[in-house]
Design an enzyme around this catalytic site. Structure first.
Site, short mmCIF file in Angstrom:
data_model
loop_
_atom_site.label_atom_id
_atom_site.label_comp_id
_atom_site.label_asym_id
_atom_site.label_seq_id
_atom_site.Cartn_x
_atom_site.Cartn_y
_atom_site.Cartn_z
N ARG A 47 41.55 50.27 51.43
CA ARG A 47 41.33 49.65 50.34
C ARG A 47 41.36 48.37 50.51
O ARG A 47 40.70 47.25 50.13
CB ARG A 47 42.51 49.92 49.30
CG ARG A 47 42.33 51.36 48.74
CD ARG A 47 43.34 51.57 47.67
NE ARG A 47 44.87 51.51 48.00
CZ ARG A 47 45.39 52.78 48.49
NH1 ARG A 47 44.60 53.83 48.36
NH2 ARG A 47 46.81 52.52 48.56
N LYS A 137 45.44 40.09 33.47
CA LYS A 137 44.46 40.98 32.82
C LYS A 137 45.18 42.22 32.12
O LYS A 137 46.01 42.88 32.88
CB LYS A 137 43.43 41.38 33.84
CG LYS A 137 42.13 41.89 32.94
CD LYS A 137 41.26 43.00 33.66
CE LYS A 137 41.84 44.28 33.56
NZ LYS A 137 41.24 45.40 34.05
N GLU A 178 41.47 42.24 27.05
CA GLU A 178 40.24 43.17 27.49
C GLU A 178 40.26 44.50 26.51
O GLU A 178 40.88 45.37 26.64
CB GLU A 178 40.30 43.63 28.71
CG GLU A 178 39.17 44.62 29.16
CD GLU A 178 39.16 45.13 30.62
OE1 GLU A 178 39.96 44.75 31.53
OE2 GLU A 178 38.11 45.73 31.03
N LYS A 220 37.86 39.63 27.18
CA LYS A 220 36.84 40.35 28.04
C LYS A 220 36.37 41.76 27.26
O LYS A 220 37.16 42.72 27.46
CB LYS A 220 37.60 40.83 29.54
CG LYS A 220 36.59 41.89 30.30
CD LYS A 220 37.54 41.84 31.66
CE LYS A 220 36.78 42.94 32.65
NZ LYS A 220 37.39 42.94 33.91
C1 5MM Z 1 36.56 48.33 32.24
O1 5MM Z 1 36.98 48.20 33.67
C2 5MM Z 1 37.12 46.87 33.85
C3 5MM Z 1 35.94 46.18 34.29
O2 5MM Z 1 35.08 46.94 35.16
P1 5MM Z 1 33.73 47.42 35.17
O3 5MM Z 1 32.70 46.32 34.96
O4 5MM Z 1 33.33 48.32 36.10
O5 5MM Z 1 33.74 48.23 33.61
C4 5MM Z 1 38.17 46.73 35.17
O6 5MM Z 1 38.59 45.48 35.24
C5 5MM Z 1 38.97 47.79 35.01
O7 5MM Z 1 39.98 47.36 34.05
C6 5MM Z 1 40.04 47.85 36.36
O8 5MM Z 1 38.98 48.46 37.25
C7 5MM Z 1 41.26 48.61 36.30
O9 5MM Z 1 40.86 49.93 35.77
P2 5MM Z 1 42.08 51.08 35.73
O10 5MM Z 1 41.34 52.24 35.34
O11 5MM Z 1 42.17 51.34 37.28
O12 5MM Z 1 43.27 50.84 35.00
#
Ligand code: 5MM
Length: 347
Positions: A47, A137, A178, A220
């Site tokens: 990662r 976020k 978001e 967002k």
């Molecule tokens: C919706 O997911 C967020 C934006 O990613 P995409 O452009 O792929 O839709 C992304 O920032 C998301 O919030 C993070 O990856 C964290 O997701 P998880 O599911 O791990 O909390």
């Protein structure tokens, strides 16, 4: 005490014209799923190595103003021994941090979720800030079905988003708010429009109730789009017009910037939709991107966990960042997808 100057400085950097935000904040569960789908072993070091590949891409700071990190990454170092936030800052890119703790079942709802993580948030923010994070976020999720999202889920998630935003501003950190209406399902664009309007409206009601200063947030949202399994796919123009129509009705002009999530669209769709919105002209906010998958998909599939693939993977990331930067200015065209966009060298 809120330091307005600090919030202003962060906002001014995040709203730089033609720049967006890279979401590299996948939780361990999510990145494990993404890696495993393409046969990459998921360990703390893979990662780390992958995220190092992203943020050491030369000149990506021409297109990206901020990177949202996951807590683990905030504490990791590059192979040259510099922390990720330090490296980003050195390159003029703001480090941010995902602060929510994921989804839990919302009791008495229609099998829906609410986002958790408010307990101890203020103390965590103090720590994240000391490690270099300037913005945060938090993601709330709404699934579309015949009966969902319910009024309970819409109201509860809005309140939680607003409480989070207020706590962040109190620490002089800019909150990314978001609300994600999920793309999964057979619903039409019209149904997504019908659902997105009350969702966004309630988010702004709650932000108002909690005295959140709209001048210092990033919204967002998801786009207004037909469901992934819908038989009538909405056109690029229909998505752009419906998304802007709903945002105009629900998002005050005091909000400086809207940075979309991609939510499972292909990289090309996410870029085309953003571009079409910016081509509609005279929008009350900056309209840009905060994509994870739509910026990273090709990069991750080329990298595959192997050092020899890093230059090509960075090339792919650079291309998507550049095309989305052009889309944020309304200057992208589909023909550019076929062009070779070469990575600017560091020298
Ligand atoms: C919706 O997911 C967020 C934006 O990613 P995409 O452009 O792929 O839709 C992304 O920032 C998301 O919030 C993070 O990856 C964290 O997701 P998880 O599911 O791990 O909390």
């Amino acid at each position: 005490m809120i330091n307005i100057k600090e919030l202003e400085l962060t906002m001014s950097k995040l709203t730089a014209k033609g720049k967006g935000i890279l979401a590299a904040d996948e939780s361990t569960a999510t990145i494990t799923k993404r890696f495993q789908a393409i046969g990459i072993e998921c360990t703390e070091d893979t990662r780390r190595a992958y995220r190092e590949t992203l943020i050491t891409t030369s000149h990506f700071n021409q297109f990206i103003a901020g990177v949202i990190l996951y807590e683990e990454t905030l504490n990791q170092k590059t192979s040259k021994g510099i922390t990720f936030p330090e490296l980003l800052k050195k390159d003029g890119v703001l480090p941010g941090i995902k602060v929510d703790k994921g989804l839990v079942h919302l009791a008495n709802s229609l099998d829906e979720n609410v986002t958790q993580g408010l307990d101890g948030l203020q103390e965590r923010l103090v720590e994240y800030k000391s490690k270099g994070a300037c913005f945060t976020k938090w993601r709330a999720v709404y699934a579309i079905s015949d009966k969902t999202p319910s009024a309970l889920a819409i109201k509860t998630n809005a309140d939680v988003l607003a409480r989070y935003a207020a706590i962040c501003q109190e620490q002089s950190m800019v909150p990314i708010v978001e609300p994600e209406v999920l793309i999964d399902g057979t619903h039409t664009l019209a149904k997504c429009e019908e659902v997105s309007e009350p969702v966004f409206h309630e988010v702004f009601n709650a932000l108002y109730r909690h005295n959140v200063k709209l001048e210092y947030i990033v919204l967002k949202p998801s786009m207004v789009i037909s469901g992934k399994s819908c038989s009538q796919k909405a056109s690029v123009d229909e998505v752009a017009k419906a998304t802007i129509r709903i945002l105009r009705r629900t998002v005050p002009g005091a909000v400086p910037t809207i940075n979309f999530l991609s939510g499972g669209q292909t990289p090309e769709q996410a870029t085309a939709h953003l571009n079409a919105m910016n081509q509609l002209g005279s929008l009350p906010w900056n309209v840009s991107f905060s994509y994870a998958r739509a910026l990273q998909d090709y990069c991750m599939k080329i990298w595959l966990g192997q050092a020899k693939n890093i230059p090509a993977a960075q090339q792919a990331f650079y291309k998507r960042a550049k095309l989305n930067s052009l889309a944020a200015l309304g200057e992208y065209s589909e023909a550019m997808e076929k062009e070779e966009i070469l990575l600017a060298s560091n020298s």
